[in-house]
Every structure is written in C-alpha cells, then in structure tokens.
Scaffold this motif. Sequence first.
Motif, PDB file in Angstrom:
ATOM      1  N   PHE A 123       0.883  -1.161   0.000  1.00  0.00           N
ATOM      2  CA  PHE A 123       0.000   0.000   0.000  1.00  0.00           C
ATOM      3  C   PHE A 123       0.923   1.213   0.000  1.00  0.00           C
ATOM      4  O   PHE A 123       1.560   1.519   1.012  1.00  0.00           O
ATOM      5  CB  PHE A 123      -0.866  -0.045   1.267  1.00  0.00           C
ATOM      6  CG  PHE A 123      -1.800   1.118   1.439  1.00  0.00           C
ATOM      7  CD1 PHE A 123      -3.093   1.070   0.925  1.00  0.00           C
ATOM      8  CD2 PHE A 123      -1.411   2.250   2.140  1.00  0.00           C
ATOM      9  CE1 PHE A 123      -3.973   2.142   1.104  1.00  0.00           C
ATOM     10  CE2 PHE A 123      -2.282   3.317   2.317  1.00  0.00           C
ATOM     11  CZ  PHE A 123      -3.566   3.262   1.801  1.00  0.00           C
ATOM     12  N   ILE A 157       7.611   1.981   2.681  1.00  0.00           N
ATOM     13  CA  ILE A 157       6.487   1.136   2.268  1.00  0.00           C
ATOM     14  C   ILE A 157       6.703  -0.282   2.802  1.00  0.00           C
ATOM     15  O   ILE A 157       7.674  -0.957   2.422  1.00  0.00           O
ATOM     16  CB  ILE A 157       6.333   1.142   0.715  1.00  0.00           C
ATOM     17  CG1 ILE A 157       6.206   2.589   0.210  1.00  0.00           C
ATOM     18  CG2 ILE A 157       5.135   0.290   0.297  1.00  0.00           C
ATOM     19  CD1 ILE A 157       5.089   3.416   0.839  1.00  0.00           C
ATOM     20  N   ALA A 362       3.316   4.815  12.441  1.00  0.00           N
ATOM     21  CA  ALA A 362       2.633   4.359  11.220  1.00  0.00           C
ATOM     22  C   ALA A 362       1.115   4.508  11.333  1.00  0.00           C
ATOM     23  O   ALA A 362       0.590   4.661  12.438  1.00  0.00           O
ATOM     24  CB  ALA A 362       3.010   2.909  10.949  1.00  0.00           C
ATOM     25  N   GLY A 364      -0.716   6.995  10.553  1.00  0.00           N
ATOM     26  CA  GLY A 364      -1.062   8.285  11.146  1.00  0.00           C
ATOM     27  C   GLY A 364      -0.433   8.376  12.525  1.00  0.00           C
ATOM     28  O   GLY A 364      -0.747   7.564  13.401  1.00  0.00           O
ATOM     29  N   THR A 365       0.468   9.345  12.713  1.00  0.00           N
ATOM     30  CA  THR A 365       1.184   9.428  13.994  1.00  0.00           C
ATOM     31  C   THR A 365       0.186   9.663  15.139  1.00  0.00           C
ATOM     32  O   THR A 365      -0.947  10.100  14.912  1.00  0.00           O
ATOM     33  CB  THR A 365       2.212  10.588  13.996  1.00  0.00           C
ATOM     34  OG1 THR A 365       1.494  11.820  13.937  1.00  0.00           O
ATOM     35  CG2 THR A 365       3.184  10.493  12.836  1.00  0.00           C
TER      36      THR A 365
HETATM   37  C1  LIG Z   1       7.597   0.718   9.974  1.00  0.00           C
HETATM   38  C2  LIG Z   1       6.797   1.652   9.113  1.00  0.00           C
HETATM   39  C3  LIG Z   1       5.951   1.116   8.138  1.00  0.00           C
HETATM   40  C4  LIG Z   1       5.243   1.973   7.281  1.00  0.00           C
HETATM   41  N1  LIG Z   1       4.472   1.427   6.282  1.00  0.00           N
HETATM   42  C5  LIG Z   1       3.858   2.248   5.377  1.00  0.00           C
HETATM   43  C6  LIG Z   1       3.152   1.695   4.253  1.00  0.00           C
HETATM   44  O1  LIG Z   1       3.048   0.478   4.100  1.00  0.00           O
HETATM   45  N2  LIG Z   1       2.609   2.547   3.364  1.00  0.00           N
HETATM   46  C7  LIG Z   1       2.698   3.904   3.489  1.00  0.00           C
HETATM   47  O2  LIG Z   1       2.177   4.612   2.635  1.00  0.00           O
HETATM   48  N3  LIG Z   1       3.377   4.456   4.544  1.00  0.00           N
HETATM   49  C8  LIG Z   1       3.959   3.675   5.478  1.00  0.00           C
HETATM   50  N4  LIG Z   1       4.667   4.208   6.530  1.00  0.00           N
HETATM   51  C9  LIG Z   1       4.809   5.651   6.617  1.00  0.00           C
HETATM   52  C10 LIG Z   1       3.985   6.245   7.744  1.00  0.00           C
HETATM   53  O3  LIG Z   1       2.625   6.214   7.404  1.00  0.00           O
HETATM   54  C11 LIG Z   1       4.524   7.669   7.981  1.00  0.00           C
HETATM   55  O4  LIG Z   1       5.825   7.514   8.558  1.00  0.00           O
HETATM   56  C12 LIG Z   1       3.630   8.458   8.922  1.00  0.00           C
HETATM   57  O5  LIG Z   1       2.409   8.764   8.285  1.00  0.00           O
HETATM   58  C13 LIG Z   1       4.296   9.767   9.368  1.00  0.00           C
HETATM   59  O6  LIG Z   1       4.811  10.460   8.301  1.00  0.00           O
HETATM   60  P1  LIG Z   1       6.341  10.986   8.338  1.00  0.00           P
HETATM   61  O7  LIG Z   1       7.188   9.839   8.728  1.00  0.00           O
HETATM   62  O8  LIG Z   1       6.621  11.653   7.052  1.00  0.00           O
HETATM   63  O9  LIG Z   1       6.374  12.017   9.515  1.00  0.00           O
HETATM   64  P2  LIG Z   1       5.944  13.569   9.450  1.00  0.00           P
HETATM   65  O10 LIG Z   1       4.559  13.693   8.897  1.00  0.00           O
HETATM   66  O11 LIG Z   1       7.009  14.350   8.799  1.00  0.00           O
HETATM   67  O12 LIG Z   1       5.888  13.927  10.991  1.00  0.00           O
HETATM   68  C14 LIG Z   1       7.062  14.210  11.762  1.00  0.00           C
HETATM   69  C15 LIG Z   1       6.589  14.637  13.166  1.00  0.00           C
HETATM   70  O13 LIG Z   1       5.790  15.825  13.057  1.00  0.00           O
HETATM   71  C16 LIG Z   1       4.504  15.602  13.631  1.00  0.00           C
HETATM   72  N5  LIG Z   1       3.502  16.333  12.867  1.00  0.00           N
HETATM   73  C17 LIG Z   1       3.324  16.362  11.517  1.00  0.00           C
HETATM   74  N6  LIG Z   1       2.308  17.141  11.186  1.00  0.00           N
HETATM   75  C18 LIG Z   1       1.814  17.641  12.351  1.00  0.00           C
HETATM   76  C19 LIG Z   1       0.751  18.521  12.684  1.00  0.00           C
HETATM   77  N7  LIG Z   1      -0.052  19.066  11.752  1.00  0.00           N
HETATM   78  N8  LIG Z   1       0.563  18.832  13.991  1.00  0.00           N
HETATM   79  C20 LIG Z   1       1.324  18.266  14.962  1.00  0.00           C
HETATM   80  N9  LIG Z   1       2.342  17.436  14.712  1.00  0.00           N
HETATM   81  C21 LIG Z   1       2.583  17.124  13.419  1.00  0.00           C
HETATM   82  C22 LIG Z   1       4.291  14.097  13.564  1.00  0.00           C
HETATM   83  O14 LIG Z   1       3.334  13.658  14.523  1.00  0.00           O
HETATM   84  C23 LIG Z   1       5.698  13.596  13.855  1.00  0.00           C
HETATM   85  O15 LIG Z   1       5.918  13.600  15.225  1.00  0.00           O
HETATM   86  C24 LIG Z   1       5.354   3.380   7.424  1.00  0.00           C
HETATM   87  C25 LIG Z   1       6.181   3.907   8.425  1.00  0.00           C
HETATM   88  C26 LIG Z   1       6.898   3.070   9.266  1.00  0.00           C
HETATM   89  C27 LIG Z   1       7.796   3.669  10.314  1.00  0.00           C
END
Ligand SMILES: Cc1cc2nc3c(=O)[nH]c(=O)nc-3n(C[C@H](O)[C@H](O)[C@H](O)COP(=O)(O)OP(=O)(O)OC[C@H]3O[C@@H](n4cnc5c(N)ncnc54)[C@H](O)[C@@H]3O)c2cc1C
Length: 384
Positions: A123, A157, A362, A364-365
């Motif tokens: 995905f 991913i 993952a 959505g944080t």
């Molecule tokens: C092991 C693993 C598996 C994953 N698998 C998938 C997958 O299969 N497919 C896929 O598409 N993605 C996947 N992901 C990605 C995951 O969905 C993203 O890492 C996650 O959505 C956060 O995005 P980012 O890492 O870019 O962090 P960012 O969005 O850059 O966030 C960095 C920090 O800023 C905070 N933050 C960001 N925006 C705001 C806001 N508006 N207000 C307050 N705080 C904020 C966040 O909470 C976080 O603490 C995976 C990630 C991991 C670690």
Amino acid sequence: MDFQLDSLQLELRDALRRYLEAEVAPMVHAYEAQSLPVPRKTVMAMKDFGLLGGLLPEEVGGFGLPMTTYGMLICEVARVWPSLRSIISTSNLAASVLVEGGSKHLIERYLPGILSAEKLAAFALSEPNIGSDAAHIETRATPTADGWKVNGRKLYISVGTIADVGVVFVKSPMADGKQGVSCLLFENTMPGFSTTGIPKMGMHSCPLGELLFDDVAIPAANLVGKEGQAFSLAKKYLNVGRCVVAFSALGIAEAAYEAAVKFSLERSQFGRKIAGFQLVQQMIADMMTLVETSRLLCYRAADALDRNAPDAQALCSMAKRYATDAVLRVAETSMQVHGGAGYTALFPIERYYRDARHLSIAEGTNQIQSMLMAQTVLGVSAIR
Ligand SMILES: Cc1cc2nc3c(=O)[nH]c(=O)nc-3n(C[C@H](O)[C@H](O)[C@H](O)COP(=O)(O)OP(=O)(O)OC[C@H]3O[C@@H](n4cnc5c(N)ncnc54)[C@H](O)[C@@H]3O)c2cc1C
C-alpha cells in the motif's frame, strides 16, 4: 456492553494460537536476527485461519469477519510475530482498496493471488516529502494513449521490497486542469519500477522499502476507484488500519506482560522468587492495567466499526493512540522485571520493544490521532 468472546471466536483463537506456538514461534528469533523475510508458506498458512481477506465479503473470496473477530486474530499473530502481522495487514489493506474501487476484471485478475498470498501486496501512499500531510502527493501520473505513465518515489512502504503487486496513490491531471489523487495497481515487474530496502530498528522480517517509479507505464484498466477521487479510498480504510494497529500493539503488550509474569515466578534473588517483592508486584499490576485498558479500547473501537457507529472514527484514533503508547510502557516495564536478561537478545523482550516502537508513527502518527479525536468534539480542524 458485552466484550466476551463467543464459543466460535474462542475456538478460532485457540486453533490459531496452537498453530502459531507450534509452527511459527520457534522460527521467529532466527529469522528476525538474520533479517530474513517471513517465509511465504507461513503467510499462506494464515488463510486457513481467516486472516487473508478476513474482512472482505465472501462473494469475492474473503471471510466476511466482523472487525472484533479479525482484530482478535490480528492480536494473536502480533503476539507471536509482529512482522507476519504487518505483512498480512498490508496485503489486506491493498486488497480492500482493490475490492472497493477496482473493476470486476481487475479484481478477478489480482485478488485471488493476493488472498492466497501467492502475491504479496503493498500500500504505497507515503513519500519523501509527504507523510502526515498525505493529500499533497508528489508522485505524478501522466495520461497516455492506453493508460498512465508514473514518475515519483514512495518511502517507508511495508513489504516494499518483496511485494509482487501494490496500490500506488498518485496525482493525476483532471479534465478541469486540477490535480486529483488517483490510485493505480502496479506490478513489480513493470519496466521502470525498482525498490531499495530501508534498514530499521525492528520488524526485520517485514522489509521496508523505497519504491521508485521511473516512467512506469500502467494500463488504464489498472485504475482503482474514480480518477482524481482516490484520496477518499485511502481515508476510508484508515480507520480500519488504526484499529488493526491497536490490536497489534495489544498482542505485543500481552506477550511482554506474560513474559514478565513467567520470569518473575522463576527468577530468585535474596532467597525468594522476585514475584514476591512488592515493587515487582507493582510493575506487574501496572502492566496488567495497561494491557486490560488497551484491550477494552480495542474491542470498543472494533465494535463501533462493526456497527458503523458515529463515534467509530474517534474510537479508532483513541484505541490506536492509547494501545501504541501503552505497549511501549509494558515492554519497557517487562524489561525492568527481567533485569539484565531483558536487555539481551537471549530473551524476546528487547525485540518486543523494537517491534512495537513504530506503531505510534505508522497509520497516522499519535499526534495526528490526537488532533483527529479533538476535532470530532470541537468541530475545529487543527490541520486545515
Ligand atoms: C515501519 C513503518 C511502516 C510503514 N508502512 C507504510 C506503508 O506500508 N505505506 C505507506 O504509505 N506508509 C507507510 N509508513 C509511513 C507512515 O505512514 C509515515 O511515517 C507516517 O504517516 C508519518 O509520516 P512521516 O514519517 O513523514 O512524519 P511527518 O509527517 O514528517 O511527521 C514528523 C513529526 O511531526 C509531527 N507532525 C506532523 N504534522 C503535524 C501537525 N499538523 N501537527 C502536529 N504534529 C505534526 C508528527 O506527529 C511527527 O511527530 C510506514 C512507516 C513506518 C515507520
């Protein structure tokens, strides 16, 4: 409100637990230590327990399980091998999107392979510059005579380097000149597609990848959902995804807690079992409470999803945020109960912590979950 599992659920859970403990648990340590992907036959075996296509309707080859039963099964798998859980739920997520938006032809062509695990599915939404702000995708799909040409990168991913197929979210030009989010089904054999593995802290048997789309031609028939309107497809399954992550956290928390109970009853210091010391008992009581409150929220969220209740979204975010924070405290406390042993790779406790750590990031944080929850009562978005 009754959260008791019925006799059929208990039978299914016990059968899965027996299988996992006998056939799967003995291989986990060696596979994780060597970063070997979960063997395909182990993923395939999960079909017999309703885990592949668990939530999908029986008409398309799924099991039509309610979220409460599927969550219970996910929890069991996570208890033993979180990497296996991640492979299963990622494939299921891609399959759900395919069933929701794909044409009959596309579903017939790809779904049976995904549901038998002959084909693993990814995905692909996140990108180098796009994480929490998932609507502003940068990967582009340009229309061609017979489909699309895709260019861009997808990052973090799950299953990325070993997926045979996947759904990828792209920006595509709309008839009115605006860009909309579309979803396309891709195969890893398409010319111009490549992947690179990304080393990570835990879950070593579920590879994480970067996907590169370099002029990848994807046929028009592989469009999933309406052109330009696929963001709602991705969002629709986020609640299910959050609930699944919450149950996964619960599974790891149960394992860490049970290990601490067992260890405290076996380990002696000062001439008696450490289980007899009040401060150790406090740690056991803390873990017990965290596991039980996580369980309550998981089943409450799953039940709300099954009833399509108006508070389902808030409850899924709450369960996800709570259980994924709680599991880290449980794993950390279990490590303390184990003393030095818990810090070593001779015991699974440090792996529980490493495998659980990504769950608050993952799907959505947890910061995003907090804002989504608050928005449901305040009616004010902190994001837009
Ligand atoms: C092991 C693993 C598996 C994953 N698998 C998938 C997958 O299969 N497919 C896929 O598409 N993605 C996947 N992901 C990605 C995951 O969905 C993203 O890492 C996650 O959505 C956060 O995005 P980012 O890492 O870019 O962090 P960012 O969005 O850059 O966030 C960095 C920090 O800023 C905070 N933050 C960001 N925006 C705001 C806001 N508006 N207000 C307050 N705080 C904020 C966040 O909470 C976080 O603490 C995976 C990630 C991991 C670690």
